[in-house]
Design an enzyme around this catalytic site. Structure first.
Site, PDB file in Angstrom:
ATOM      1  N   ASP A 144      -9.408   3.371  -3.961  1.00  0.00           N
ATOM      2  CA  ASP A 144     -10.175   2.226  -3.470  1.00  0.00           C
ATOM      3  C   ASP A 144     -11.579   2.180  -4.073  1.00  0.00           C
ATOM      4  OD1 ASP A 144      -8.022   1.601  -1.941  1.00  0.00           O
ATOM      5  OD2 ASP A 144      -9.064   1.697  -0.007  1.00  0.00           O
ATOM      6  N   GLU A 202       0.927   7.804  -9.788  1.00  0.00           N
ATOM      7  CA  GLU A 202       1.925   8.244 -10.789  1.00  0.00           C
ATOM      8  C   GLU A 202       1.885   7.351 -12.028  1.00  0.00           C
ATOM      9  OE1 GLU A 202       5.822   9.442  -9.556  1.00  0.00           O
ATOM     10  OE2 GLU A 202       5.049  10.518  -7.809  1.00  0.00           O
ATOM     11  N   ASP A 231       0.821  -1.214   0.000  1.00  0.00           N
ATOM     12  CA  ASP A 231       0.000   0.000   0.000  1.00  0.00           C
ATOM     13  C   ASP A 231       0.859   1.270   0.000  1.00  0.00           C
ATOM     14  OD1 ASP A 231      -2.418   1.358  -0.038  1.00  0.00           O
ATOM     15  OD2 ASP A 231      -3.309   0.168   1.563  1.00  0.00           O
ATOM     16  N   GLU A 276      -0.376   1.692  -5.374  1.00  0.00           N
ATOM     17  CA  GLU A 276      -0.083   3.131  -5.203  1.00  0.00           C
ATOM     18  C   GLU A 276      -1.230   3.970  -5.761  1.00  0.00           C
ATOM     19  OE1 GLU A 276      -0.030   4.477  -8.430  1.00  0.00           O
ATOM     20  OE2 GLU A 276       2.026   5.245  -8.500  1.00  0.00           O
ATOM     21  N   TRP A 277      -2.396   3.338  -5.944  1.00  0.00           N
ATOM     22  CA  TRP A 277      -3.659   4.025  -6.270  1.00  0.00           C
ATOM     23  C   TRP A 277      -3.644   4.717  -7.628  1.00  0.00           C
ATOM     24  CZ3 TRP A 277      -2.575   7.103  -1.254  1.00  0.00           C
ATOM     25  CH2 TRP A 277      -2.539   6.205  -0.148  1.00  0.00           C
ATOM     26  N   GLY A 278      -2.715   4.347  -8.492  1.00  0.00           N
ATOM     27  CA  GLY A 278      -2.646   4.983  -9.806  1.00  0.00           C
ATOM     28  C   GLY A 278      -2.083   6.381  -9.759  1.00  0.00           C
TER      29      GLY A 278
END
Ligand SMILES: *[C@@H]1O[C@H](CO)[C@@H](O)[C@H](O)[C@H]1NC(C)=O
Ligand SMILES: *[C@@H]1O[C@H](CO)[C@@H](O)[C@H](O)[C@H]1NC(C)=O
Ligand SMILES: *[C@@H]1O[C@H](CO)[C@@H](O)[C@H](O)[C@H]1NC(C)=O
Ligand SMILES: *[C@@H]1O[C@H](CO)[C@@H](O)[C@H](O)[C@H]1NC(C)=O
Ligand SMILES: CC(=O)N[C@H]1CO[C@H](CO)[C@@H](O)[C@@H]1O
Length: 482
Positions: A304, A286, A249, A282-284
């Site tokens: 999420d 970069e 995460d 990394e949640w998109g």
């Protein structure tokens, strides 16, 4: 007449030289391939090989110039230089590629055969991972009994036999602090037997165990330490427990770029002595699709997911942008499944599962499979839909047509088959059509259209396929050209 023999001999000499060139280039390509087998060779920068090959080509072209027309030679050299530049520049998503030289009329054709040989190289994720994760349904309310019972249920419900193999523990499994040696410690109150015992339990069921950490100082729940700066030690800990999958995460990250924070864990896992699937989360932030293929086996392209129609559809759309970057060994991840958690209708969950499958997303179930109802089980157990997800071609299907909320999604499968989804995202009943031109089939192609949810086949369909759909409903087909 008199000049014929010398000219023939000259041609023969040229041909031999050309063959020599092709052979030497193949040898180099082969050496490069060898280096994935013999680790010492991989320390030689692969650019060396390409530079060498290019110099070799230029040299031989100069030699050949005497007998080949200079025009052809110029062209060949320019083509060689162009391809070399292409290889050097088009290097973002592949950390290595193999060159093959193909002899063609009047010169050489160079083709690239891409293969993955990089930091990661753990041999995992040839198809998208399938399994379960604790977060969507249980969040921090987890313990070892839940994990064991989920493993039991995975087998007894038949889901394991369909390919769902990972049992993944998300956040909140550990103590707040490391031990005196700096090791992560399973939370004594919820995981009293420890992770090694749990991994043994899960492995005995024929399944794999996944765990969670964070590329920061603490995990997102702030109830346990992150692995930033402890990558080597934590990877060794996970390996010693028998962990098979790591979700990593992005919280408490000190504003350091993920491009700096994630690769150290890739290296650490590679050094850990165990093949561990590496899932970047990394949640998109970069655009990981553009750089993570050499870092992880999958990367989140979105924040999420929530158990709501708007959240699910927006994740599908955000993930769709990166379709061309996915492939065997590295997948786009629009987050885990919400199917069965109660926030969407059956038709919405059917669309969720269908689109995730077509998009080659990880199929990580996020409900309580110990108590799932028959409908949930039917959705998650659709073998034909799963087969689309696990198709060995590994090409992510994408949105190919969108007209207001009328959408056609499609993607190629192995054996020239095509997977198609008609999806009515509006609030009204409607007729939807996928024309062959939308989905990459020639207009005259006749196909057998398998309806993956009705489990029925329409034979000799040509030109287009259409159906009337309820609001938010989808239809999923596999088209097999006759
Ligand atoms: C390219 O071709 C021309 C003739 O068409 C020739 O004069 C020249 O030397 C060639 N250049 C190279 C780099 O081979
Ligand atoms: C090619 O990729 C490698 C590994 O990702 C990187 O180290 C190198 O700098 C890249 N080279 C170019 C020319 O982009
Ligand atoms: C070059 O040869 C390889 C195998 O020898 C083949 O797979 C590839 O398609 C060829 N490429 C071109 C452009 O002809
Ligand atoms: C869909 O097409 C059929 C056949 O043309 C028609 O009977 C039906 O009313 C259409 N449905 C909608 C929602 O337009
Ligand atoms: C996807 C799709 O077909 N959407 C349609 C749903 O129904 C409404 C009303 O008929 C259409 O306007 C949409 O185009």
């Amino acid at each position: 007449m008199l000049g014929t023999l010398p000219r023939l001999l000259n041609k023969l000499k040229d041909t031999l030289l050309l063959l020599l060139l092709v052979a030497s280039c193949h040898l180099l390509a082969f050496c490069h391939y060898c280096s994935s087998v013999y680790p010492f060779a991989s320390s030689i920068p692969y650019q060396f090989f390409y530079t060498f090959i290019y110099v070799d080509i230029v040299y031989h072209m100069a030699v050949l110039q005497n007998s080949f027309s200079s025009m052809r030679c110029n062209l060949s050299m320019m083509a060689g230089l162009g391809l070399w530049l292409l290889v050097m520049l088009n290097n973002a998503s592949f950390s290595s590629s193999r060159l093959l030289l193909n002899e063609t009329r009047g010169g050489l054709m160079m083709s690239r055969e891409m293969h993955r040989r990089n930091l990661l190289d753990n041999g995992l994720g040839h198809t998208p991972p399938m399994g379960w994760n604790s977060w969507n349904h249980f969040a921090c309310n987890i313990n070892e009994n839940l994990i064991q019972e989920t493993a039991d249920a995975m087998v007894s419900t038949g889901l394991a036999a369909l390919g769902y193999q990972y049992i993944n523990i998300d956040d909140c499994w550990g103590e707040l602090n490391r031990d005196s040696q700096g090791n992560l410690v399973p939370k004594a109150s919820t995981f009293p037997s420890g992770m090694k015992a749990l991994a043994d339990y899960v492995h005995n069921k024929g399944l794999k165990l996944g765990i969670y950490s964070d590329a920061g100082t603490q995990t997102c729940s702030k109830t346990m330490p992150g692995s930033l700066g402890h990558e080597e030690q934590d990877a060794k800990t996970f390996a010693s427990w028998g962990i098979d999958y790591l979700k990593y995460d992005n919280c408490e990250n000190n504003n350091i770029s993920p491009k700096q924070r994630y690769p150290p864990m890739t290296k650490a896992l590679a050094n850990s002595g165990r093949a561990i699937f590496f899932s970047l989360c990394e949640w998109g932030s970069e655009d990981p699709a553009t750089w993570a293929k050499s870092v992880g086996n999958s990367w989140r392209t979105t924040g999420d997911i929530e158990d709501k129609w708007d959240s699910m559809t927006s994740r599908a759309d955000q993930n769709d942008k990166w379709a061309s970057y996915a492939g065997p060994g590295g997948w786009n991840d629009p987050d885990m499944l919400e199917v069965g958690n109660g926030g969407m209708t059956t038709e919405e969950y059917r669309a969720h599962f269908s689109i995730w499958s077509l998009a080659k997303a990880p199929l990580l179930i996020g409900c309580d499979i110990r108590t799932m109802d028959a409908t949930t089980k039917e959705l998650l157990s659709n073998k034909e839909v799963i087969e689309v997800n696990q198709d060995k071609l590994g090409v992510q299907g994408k949105k190919v047509k969108s007209n207001n909320d009328l959408e056609v999604w499609a993607g190629p499968l192995s054996n020239k088959k095509v997977a198609v989804i008609l999806w009515n995202r509006s609030s009204f009943k409607a007729n939807l059509t996928a024309s062959w031109s939308d989905i990459g089939l020639k207009p005259e192609t006749s196909v057998d259209a398998r309806d993956l949810w009705k489990h029925s086949t329409q034979s000799s369909v040509s030109g287009q396929i259409s159906d009337e759909l309820d609001p938010h409903a989808c239809k999923m087909y596999v088209l097999t050209p006759n």
